[in-house]
Design a protein around this motif. Sequence first.
Motif, short mmCIF file in Angstrom:
data_model
loop_
_atom_site.label_atom_id
_atom_site.label_comp_id
_atom_site.label_asym_id
_atom_site.label_seq_id
_atom_site.Cartn_x
_atom_site.Cartn_y
_atom_site.Cartn_z
N LEU A 174 16.78 -14.01 61.19
CA LEU A 174 17.49 -13.09 60.31
C LEU A 174 17.56 -11.68 60.90
CD1 LEU A 174 16.19 -14.33 56.85
CD2 LEU A 174 18.45 -14.63 57.84
N LYS A 216 20.48 -11.97 63.19
CA LYS A 216 21.77 -11.94 62.50
C LYS A 216 22.14 -10.53 62.06
CE LYS A 216 21.85 -16.71 60.78
NZ LYS A 216 21.90 -17.59 59.59
N GLN A 217 21.17 -9.78 61.56
CA GLN A 217 21.44 -8.40 61.13
C GLN A 217 21.83 -7.55 62.32
OE1 GLN A 217 19.30 -6.08 57.88
NE2 GLN A 217 18.27 -5.24 59.68
N GLN A 264 25.34 -8.38 63.47
CA GLN A 264 26.30 -7.80 62.54
C GLN A 264 26.53 -6.32 62.84
OE1 GLN A 264 24.99 -7.08 58.41
NE2 GLN A 264 26.79 -8.20 57.70
N GLY A 308 17.81 -3.42 54.49
CA GLY A 308 18.00 -3.53 55.93
C GLY A 308 16.82 -3.03 56.72
N LEU A 319 20.14 -10.93 53.75
CA LEU A 319 21.42 -10.42 54.22
C LEU A 319 22.48 -10.51 53.13
CD1 LEU A 319 21.51 -11.99 57.80
CD2 LEU A 319 21.08 -9.61 57.21
N THR A 320 23.34 -9.52 53.08
CA THR A 320 24.45 -9.50 52.15
C THR A 320 25.74 -9.32 52.94
OG1 THR A 320 24.24 -7.10 51.85
CG2 THR A 320 23.03 -8.51 50.31
N THR A 349 19.95 0.31 58.24
CA THR A 349 18.83 -0.22 59.02
C THR A 349 17.88 0.85 59.53
OG1 THR A 349 20.17 -0.17 61.04
CG2 THR A 349 20.16 -2.23 59.77
#
Length: 446
Positions: free
Chosen positions: A142, A145-146, A149, A213, A377-378, A384
């Motif tokens: 995760l 993934k953040q 993004q 975040g 995550l959204t 962050t």
Amino acid sequence: MRPTIFAQSSKPGKAGVAVFRISGTQSLYALQQLLYNNPIDKIIPRYMYYQKIYDPISLELIDTAMVVYFKSPASFTGEDIVEVHTHGSIAITNMLYTALLKIEGLSCAEPGEFTRRAFLNNKLDLTSAEGLADLIEAETILQHKQAIQQMGGSLHRLFSQWRQDLLTIISLLEAYIDFPDEEVPPIILEQVQVNLEKLQYTITKYLNDNRRGELLRNGIKLAIIGAPNVGKSSLINFLTQREVAIVSNIAGTTRDIIETHLDIGGYPIILQDTAGIRLSCDDVIEQEGMNRALAAAKTADIKILMIEVRNQNIPDILINVIDNHTIIVVNKIDLINDMEHESYNNQKFIPISITEHLGLDNLLKEIESIASNISGLTEEPPITRARHRHQLEEVLIHLASCDPLGDLVLATEDIRMAIRTLSNITGNITVEEILGEIFSNFCIGK
């Protein structure tokens, strides 16, 4: 003109392959020096070539390597780049490093200098650069993934849209500042006021994210608290699958906070084992341990409150730390036949036995569920870094000061300050201190 830089981009130490990167106008010249007499005029960008690499002064063979050339501006930094892929022995990397230092016009890169040049050459903005740094540091799926993004420009697009909204607002007002004899139509002022309030609401809502975040990036603190000998250290050893904490029947064995990092369902968890809490204690050191345990519980994002099945009374001092992110665990259920209670304070117990491995899957699922609730995550890219949050708070201050129904000059200046503050996040600035702080955290070679 910036000097040509080089660095080992792969991790130092013994490995199968080592990668050296050279960036700048002298990149091809440096490659020519390393290849000795082999011509480079036929080298095609983005093609790999198998070549022998030599010391440019002693002409000693260093290694056989794969080399590739990226022509400006189609490269990571936006400059000419040469990469040399050698075998990853310590001797070879030391020899190549020394050889590159002998080439005129080359200098060793500072930490983050390659990414900094990419930013300065408009290959990426500051938020994307920070996303790249997070990607390198990511330890869980995760976090990865953040970072992907953010590196892909999600924050840049969001903040740039807000900046464009402010530019649209300020353009409506400045047109009338240039012509002071003309009155601003009420419909224009009303439109400006509505747009400002809408943007303030949007940014305020965005900031009220409970640091989702930042939690995912930095790690979620999970504190295990409870009375002595309820199984806290045994639980942390189970979760980490190694002997992190000392397990003993003697009360007060754990005196200080023991921290370890683990991955639960893709969420980075900072696990904290704490000293047992009991009402009376004459040991000064143990008392300090209990004080630290309570402090850890108050600052933890998730708490596991452990109870022994034969003594389900929770000390009053621990009742005060129970919240919606507290998991109440009853341990040692293998010692009895039936549970006497199913809930406490309207919160459900999770019965477990660490020695018999009972109920532990349920506990892991509950930890993952809470972690998902507070840091999952959204669709909207999260904040962050504290740097982003601080700048957005400053934007709100400027927008709150803006009064389009009053002095137009002052109102436009407030909006202009808000635009500049937003630009600080994405990097439409020339403030060297901010750039230095960000890129100094990168590793050498990146």
